[in-house]
Design a protein around this motif. Structure first.
Motif, PDB file in Angstrom:
ATOM      1  N   GLY A 128      57.841  33.525 123.363  1.00  0.00           N
ATOM      2  CA  GLY A 128      59.206  33.028 123.499  1.00  0.00           C
ATOM      3  C   GLY A 128      59.546  32.675 124.936  1.00  0.00           C
ATOM      4  O   GLY A 128      58.668  32.521 125.791  1.00  0.00           O
ATOM      5  N   GLY A 129      60.846  32.566 125.207  1.00  0.00           N
ATOM      6  CA  GLY A 129      61.275  32.199 126.552  1.00  0.00           C
ATOM      7  C   GLY A 129      60.841  30.787 126.899  1.00  0.00           C
ATOM      8  O   GLY A 129      61.015  29.861 126.111  1.00  0.00           O
ATOM      9  N   SER A 130      60.248  30.655 128.060  1.00  0.00           N
ATOM     10  CA  SER A 130      59.825  29.328 128.521  1.00  0.00           C
ATOM     11  C   SER A 130      58.508  28.879 127.891  1.00  0.00           C
ATOM     12  O   SER A 130      58.082  27.738 128.083  1.00  0.00           O
ATOM     13  CB  SER A 130      59.677  29.327 130.046  1.00  0.00           C
ATOM     14  OG  SER A 130      58.642  30.212 130.447  1.00  0.00           O
ATOM     15  N   ASP A 155      46.206  26.868 136.472  1.00  0.00           N
ATOM     16  CA  ASP A 155      45.187  25.839 136.294  1.00  0.00           C
ATOM     17  C   ASP A 155      45.064  25.377 134.839  1.00  0.00           C
ATOM     18  O   ASP A 155      44.286  24.475 134.534  1.00  0.00           O
ATOM     19  CB  ASP A 155      43.823  26.334 136.800  1.00  0.00           C
ATOM     20  CG  ASP A 155      43.380  27.635 136.131  1.00  0.00           C
ATOM     21  OD1 ASP A 155      44.042  28.065 135.167  1.00  0.00           O
ATOM     22  OD2 ASP A 155      42.371  28.215 136.583  1.00  0.00           O
ATOM     23  N   GLY A 156      45.805  26.008 133.936  1.00  0.00           N
ATOM     24  CA  GLY A 156      45.801  25.561 132.545  1.00  0.00           C
ATOM     25  C   GLY A 156      44.547  25.893 131.775  1.00  0.00           C
ATOM     26  O   GLY A 156      44.350  25.380 130.665  1.00  0.00           O
ATOM     27  N   VAL A 157      43.714  26.762 132.324  1.00  0.00           N
ATOM     28  CA  VAL A 157      42.522  27.202 131.600  1.00  0.00           C
ATOM     29  C   VAL A 157      42.604  28.710 131.413  1.00  0.00           C
ATOM     30  O   VAL A 157      43.266  29.417 132.182  1.00  0.00           O
ATOM     31  CB  VAL A 157      41.213  26.813 132.335  1.00  0.00           C
ATOM     32  CG1 VAL A 157      41.142  25.310 132.558  1.00  0.00           C
ATOM     33  CG2 VAL A 157      41.083  27.561 133.656  1.00  0.00           C
ATOM     34  N   VAL A 158      41.924  29.181 130.379  1.00  0.00           N
ATOM     35  CA  VAL A 158      41.976  30.610 130.078  1.00  0.00           C
ATOM     36  C   VAL A 158      40.647  31.253 130.434  1.00  0.00           C
ATOM     37  O   VAL A 158      39.653  31.120 129.718  1.00  0.00           O
ATOM     38  CB  VAL A 158      42.303  30.870 128.592  1.00  0.00           C
ATOM     39  CG1 VAL A 158      42.320  32.370 128.300  1.00  0.00           C
ATOM     40  CG2 VAL A 158      43.650  30.256 128.230  1.00  0.00           C
ATOM     41  N   GLY A 159      40.634  31.913 131.583  1.00  0.00           N
ATOM     42  CA  GLY A 159      39.506  32.734 131.969  1.00  0.00           C
ATOM     43  C   GLY A 159      39.817  34.192 131.644  1.00  0.00           C
ATOM     44  O   GLY A 159      40.805  34.497 130.974  1.00  0.00           O
ATOM     45  N   SER A 160      39.008  35.084 132.142  1.00  0.00           N
ATOM     46  CA  SER A 160      39.163  36.491 131.776  1.00  0.00           C
ATOM     47  C   SER A 160      40.493  37.078 132.241  1.00  0.00           C
ATOM     48  O   SER A 160      41.095  37.894 131.543  1.00  0.00           O
ATOM     49  CB  SER A 160      37.996  37.306 132.344  1.00  0.00           C
ATOM     50  OG  SER A 160      37.940  37.198 133.759  1.00  0.00           O
ATOM     51  N   GLN A 205      50.922  31.252 132.871  1.00  0.00           N
ATOM     52  CA  GLN A 205      50.354  31.636 134.165  1.00  0.00           C
ATOM     53  C   GLN A 205      51.424  31.686 135.244  1.00  0.00           C
ATOM     54  O   GLN A 205      51.452  32.619 136.059  1.00  0.00           O
ATOM     55  CB  GLN A 205      49.232  30.661 134.546  1.00  0.00           C
ATOM     56  CG  GLN A 205      47.997  30.799 133.665  1.00  0.00           C
ATOM     57  CD  GLN A 205      46.992  29.674 133.873  1.00  0.00           C
ATOM     58  OE1 GLN A 205      47.365  28.534 134.165  1.00  0.00           O
ATOM     59  NE2 GLN A 205      45.716  29.999 133.712  1.00  0.00           N
ATOM     60  N   ALA A 206      52.317  30.719 135.217  1.00  0.00           N
ATOM     61  CA  ALA A 206      53.401  30.696 136.205  1.00  0.00           C
ATOM     62  C   ALA A 206      54.313  31.912 136.044  1.00  0.00           C
ATOM     63  O   ALA A 206      54.754  32.513 137.038  1.00  0.00           O
ATOM     64  CB  ALA A 206      54.207  29.406 136.059  1.00  0.00           C
ATOM     65  N   SER A 207      54.569  32.300 134.793  1.00  0.00           N
ATOM     66  CA  SER A 207      55.466  33.434 134.535  1.00  0.00           C
ATOM     67  C   SER A 207      54.864  34.764 134.959  1.00  0.00           C
ATOM     68  O   SER A 207      55.599  35.735 135.190  1.00  0.00           O
ATOM     69  CB  SER A 207      55.830  33.486 133.045  1.00  0.00           C
ATOM     70  OG  SER A 207      54.732  33.933 132.258  1.00  0.00           O
ATOM     71  N   LYS A 208      53.525  34.795 135.082  1.00  0.00           N
ATOM     72  CA  LYS A 208      52.845  36.048 135.428  1.00  0.00           C
ATOM     73  C   LYS A 208      52.269  36.031 136.842  1.00  0.00           C
ATOM     74  O   LYS A 208      51.580  36.976 137.248  1.00  0.00           O
ATOM     75  CB  LYS A 208      51.705  36.313 134.432  1.00  0.00           C
ATOM     76  CG  LYS A 208      52.167  36.518 132.999  1.00  0.00           C
ATOM     77  CD  LYS A 208      53.096  37.717 132.880  1.00  0.00           C
ATOM     78  CE  LYS A 208      53.564  37.932 131.447  1.00  0.00           C
ATOM     79  NZ  LYS A 208      54.513  39.068 131.336  1.00  0.00           N
ATOM     80  N   GLY A 209      52.559  34.988 137.602  1.00  0.00           N
ATOM     81  CA  GLY A 209      52.058  34.917 138.967  1.00  0.00           C
ATOM     82  C   GLY A 209      50.567  34.691 139.059  1.00  0.00           C
ATOM     83  O   GLY A 209      49.930  35.070 140.048  1.00  0.00           O
TER      84      GLY A 209
END
Length: 261
Positions: free
Chosen positions: A210-212, A242-247, A234-238
């Protein structure tokens, strides 16, 4: 005579000499379980094969409980077996003691499908499936998408661990304390062009926040919409945007999803 509804409910197909599969194993499991009450019944190996031994045991059970002694398991015998078993061990579905797989069909399979359908309202990476009691490719895929979220091997077969975990997932939702997922990072970066169940997990977990973070179509295809949602997360969590999902992003997403439960 039985007055309770069996768990799982009777599928509608009479089981008899020559039948095979998880429903036969369920009958055998119940028969073994009521021996303390009916010591005349023989104990045998649960193998899912309705042969002469199972036929004879069913016939003996029918004679002892006032049913038509034909050695076949129709609705009346199925319900009575369950009722007698439940009178000893309590109500509820138990594991049939053989692994169910693609190609099987019956009450055990239909129950699995219904439970998967129930939990997928919360764990939306699980794809929709029919509740027809036929273990086809759709049921295999749905179970395969359930299993790794709870630490099980994603093999799409319904063994004792999957039975227990699915039962636990259902009951946990019912009491308002859903199980947290423990989905492992796949070991490779997910990015635009990636596909498969790991992408479904990412899309499902993002959609719950939810949210943004926008809701996504959960299709297992990592397109621009998924990339943009990942960037928002990623932006919300600092995190590095980069739009990719690493570990790192994967781990943060698991934590964030579990916080919604």
């Amino acid at each position: 005579m039985a007055t309770t509804v069996a768990m799982p409910p009777y599928y509608g197909v009479v089981l008899q000499n020559g039948s095979s599969g998880p429903d036969v194993a369920m009958v055998q499991t119940w028969l073994n379980g009521v021996q303390s009450k009916y010591p005349q019944l023989p104990k045998f190996t649960v193998d899912g094969a309705y042969g002469s031994g199972t036929t004879a045991a069913v016939k003996t059970f029918q004679l002892l409980t006032g049913l038509t002694a034909d050695g076949k398991t129709g609705r009346a015998t199925w319900d009575e077996l369950y009722a007698q078993y439940a009178s000893i061990y309590g109500e509820g579905e138990v594991y049939c003691n053989i692994v169910s797989r693609a190609g099987d069909q019956g009450a055990v399979v239909k129950s699995m499908q219904q439970h998967l359908g129930y939990v997928r309202t919360l764990y939306t990476a699980i794809q929709s499936l029919s509740f027809d009691g036929i273990y086809g490719s759709g049921s295999t895929a749905s179970l395969r998408q359930f299993q790794p979220q709870f630490g099980l091997t994603a093999d799409g077969s319904y063994g004792k661990q999957s039975f227990g975990m699915l039962k636990s997932a259902v009951s946990s939702i019912e009491v308002g304390n859903p199980l947290r997922v423990t989905t492992r990072y796949p070991g490779y970066v997910l990015t635009v062009g990636s596909s498969g169940d790991s992408v479904r997990f990412v899309q499902s977990y993002l959609s719950a926040l939810g949210g943004s973070i926008p809701k996504l179509t959960i299709d297992g295809q990592y397109g621009n919409a998924t990339k943009n949602a990942v960037m928002q997360f990623q932006a919300s969590k600092g995190l590095k945007i980069d739009g990719v999902v690493g570990s790192t992003t994967w781990s943060a997403l698991i934590v964030a999803f579990n916080a919604t439960l």
